[in-house]
Scaffold this motif. Structure first.
Motif, PDB file in Angstrom:
ATOM      1  N   UNK A   1      64.189 130.913  82.515  1.00  0.00           N
ATOM      2  CA  UNK A   1      63.167 129.907  82.210  1.00  0.00           C
ATOM      3  C   UNK A   1      62.751 129.178  83.489  1.00  0.00           C
ATOM      4  N   UNK A   2      63.732 128.791  84.284  1.00  0.00           N
ATOM      5  CA  UNK A   2      63.451 128.037  85.501  1.00  0.00           C
ATOM      6  C   UNK A   2      62.626 128.861  86.492  1.00  0.00           C
ATOM      7  N   UNK A   3      62.945 130.139  86.647  1.00  0.00           N
ATOM      8  CA  UNK A   3      62.184 130.993  87.558  1.00  0.00           C
ATOM      9  C   UNK A   3      60.749 131.176  87.077  1.00  0.00           C
ATOM     10  N   UNK A   4      60.582 131.358  85.780  1.00  0.00           N
ATOM     11  CA  UNK A   4      59.238 131.552  85.226  1.00  0.00           C
ATOM     12  C   UNK A   4      58.405 130.288  85.405  1.00  0.00           C
ATOM     13  N   UNK A   5      58.991 129.138  85.112  1.00  0.00           N
ATOM     14  CA  UNK A   5      58.242 127.888  85.271  1.00  0.00           C
ATOM     15  C   UNK A   5      57.927 127.619  86.741  1.00  0.00           C
ATOM     16  N   UNK A   6      58.835 127.957  87.638  1.00  0.00           N
ATOM     17  CA  UNK A   6      58.552 127.752  89.063  1.00  0.00           C
ATOM     18  C   UNK A   6      57.409 128.658  89.523  1.00  0.00           C
ATOM     19  N   UNK A   7      57.396 129.903  89.050  1.00  0.00           N
ATOM     20  CA  UNK A   7      56.286 130.803  89.370  1.00  0.00           C
ATOM     21  C   UNK A   7      54.971 130.232  88.843  1.00  0.00           C
ATOM     22  N   UNK A   8      55.008 129.668  87.646  1.00  0.00           N
ATOM     23  CA  UNK A   8      53.805 129.064  87.070  1.00  0.00           C
ATOM     24  C   UNK A   8      53.352 127.858  87.889  1.00  0.00           C
ATOM     25  N   UNK A   9      54.293 127.090  88.401  1.00  0.00           N
ATOM     26  CA  UNK A   9      53.921 125.909  89.179  1.00  0.00           C
ATOM     27  C   UNK A   9      53.262 126.297  90.511  1.00  0.00           C
ATOM     28  N   UNK A  10      53.581 127.453  91.043  1.00  0.00           N
ATOM     29  CA  UNK A  10      52.865 127.931  92.229  1.00  0.00           C
ATOM     30  C   UNK A  10      51.396 128.130  91.886  1.00  0.00           C
ATOM     31  N   UNK A  11      51.124 128.652  90.681  1.00  0.00           N
ATOM     32  CA  UNK A  11      49.727 128.843  90.277  1.00  0.00           C
ATOM     33  C   UNK A  11      48.993 127.515  90.165  1.00  0.00           C
ATOM     34  N   UNK A  12      49.711 126.469  89.798  1.00  0.00           N
ATOM     35  CA  UNK A  12      49.092 125.145  89.684  1.00  0.00           C
ATOM     36  C   UNK A  12      48.622 124.649  91.048  1.00  0.00           C
ATOM     37  N   UNK A  13      49.357 125.010  92.106  1.00  0.00           N
ATOM     38  CA  UNK A  13      48.947 124.616  93.450  1.00  0.00           C
ATOM     39  C   UNK A  13      47.568 125.186  93.800  1.00  0.00           C
ATOM     40  N   UNK A  14      47.231 126.313  93.231  1.00  0.00           N
ATOM     41  CA  UNK A  14      45.936 126.945  93.485  1.00  0.00           C
ATOM     42  C   UNK A  14      44.923 126.646  92.390  1.00  0.00           C
ATOM     43  N   UNK A  15      45.388 126.560  91.151  1.00  0.00           N
ATOM     44  CA  UNK A  15      44.472 126.450  90.020  1.00  0.00           C
ATOM     45  C   UNK A  15      44.335 125.069  89.429  1.00  0.00           C
ATOM     46  N   UNK A  16      45.117 124.106  89.899  1.00  0.00           N
ATOM     47  CA  UNK A  16      44.995 122.730  89.440  1.00  0.00           C
ATOM     48  C   UNK A  16      45.228 122.527  87.952  1.00  0.00           C
ATOM     49  N   UNK A  17      44.446 121.623  87.401  1.00  0.00           N
ATOM     50  CA  UNK A  17      44.602 121.214  86.000  1.00  0.00           C
ATOM     51  C   UNK A  17      44.561 122.339  84.990  1.00  0.00           C
ATOM     52  N   UNK A  18      43.599 123.275  85.086  1.00  0.00           N
ATOM     53  CA  UNK A  18      43.588 124.358  84.102  1.00  0.00           C
ATOM     54  C   UNK A  18      44.865 125.199  84.120  1.00  0.00           C
ATOM     55  N   UNK A  19      45.397 125.481  85.304  1.00  0.00           N
ATOM     56  CA  UNK A  19      46.647 126.244  85.385  1.00  0.00           C
ATOM     57  C   UNK A  19      47.808 125.440  84.814  1.00  0.00           C
ATOM     58  N   UNK A  20      47.809 124.136  85.059  1.00  0.00           N
ATOM     59  CA  UNK A  20      48.855 123.282  84.485  1.00  0.00           C
ATOM     60  C   UNK A  20      48.736 123.244  82.968  1.00  0.00           C
ATOM     61  N   UNK A  21      47.508 123.183  82.462  1.00  0.00           N
ATOM     62  CA  UNK A  21      47.316 123.148  81.009  1.00  0.00           C
ATOM     63  C   UNK A  21      47.893 124.398  80.344  1.00  0.00           C
ATOM     64  N   UNK A  22      47.617 125.568  80.897  1.00  0.00           N
ATOM     65  CA  UNK A  22      48.145 126.801  80.324  1.00  0.00           C
ATOM     66  C   UNK A  22      49.649 126.923  80.537  1.00  0.00           C
ATOM     67  N   UNK A  23      50.135 126.436  81.666  1.00  0.00           N
ATOM     68  CA  UNK A  23      51.569 126.505  81.952  1.00  0.00           C
ATOM     69  C   UNK A  23      52.366 125.584  81.045  1.00  0.00           C
ATOM     70  N   UNK A  24      51.808 124.425  80.738  1.00  0.00           N
ATOM     71  CA  UNK A  24      52.537 123.447  79.928  1.00  0.00           C
ATOM     72  C   UNK A  24      52.388 123.690  78.427  1.00  0.00           C
ATOM     73  N   UNK A  25      51.550 124.628  78.052  1.00  0.00           N
ATOM     74  CA  UNK A  25      51.374 124.922  76.623  1.00  0.00           C
ATOM     75  C   UNK A  25      51.777 126.364  76.320  1.00  0.00           C
ATOM     76  N   UNK A  26      50.861 127.293  76.463  1.00  0.00           N
ATOM     77  CA  UNK A  26      51.100 128.676  76.059  1.00  0.00           C
ATOM     78  C   UNK A  26      52.235 129.331  76.838  1.00  0.00           C
ATOM     79  N   UNK A  27      52.302 129.105  78.130  1.00  0.00           N
ATOM     80  CA  UNK A  27      53.361 129.724  78.922  1.00  0.00           C
ATOM     81  C   UNK A  27      54.727 129.193  78.504  1.00  0.00           C
TER      82      UNK A  27
END
Length: 117
Positions: free
Chosen positions: A79-105
């Protein structure tokens, strides 16, 4: 969320099968590309799936998020590795990437992580 992560996964897998029935060469070529791409090489399969999780969250592809979270867990990611990978996407994708990471992902991890314990 209109569908559960498992419904997304089932819909995607059934859709691939249906496309394969009418477009065998195209579906086969795509599946061959996936198979070749995700084989262990300089990077292991788990690392490649974690990269895919980040790309999926960045691109906001619901089916990709669900599929690659499932495959990452199947490959031994935590879980921790997957969420960390998702947080890298947030650095590039901002709010929309965070929205998908904090919900569906996150919901996908919740749904599938017990499948591989």
């Amino acid at each position: 969320m209109s569908k559960s992560p498992r419904e997304y996964l089932d819909e995607f897998m059934n859709g691939l099968q249906a496309v394969g029935e009418t477009n065998e060469n195209h579906a086969g070529a795509f599946m061959n590309l996936l198979g070749t791409t995700y084989e262990s090489g300089a990077l292991d399969t788990k690392t490649k799936e974690l990269i895919s999780v980040g790309i999926a969250a960045y691109n906001r592809c619901e089916y990709c998020i669900v599929f690659h979270v499932y495959k990452a867990l199947e490959s031994g990611a935590t879980r921790e590795e997957i969420m960390e990978a998702a947080m890298v996407s947030v650095a590039f994708g901002g709010g929309p990437s965070m929205a998908y990471s904090s919900t569906l992902l996150r919901a996908s991890i919740d749904e599938f992580e017990n499948d591989f314990k």
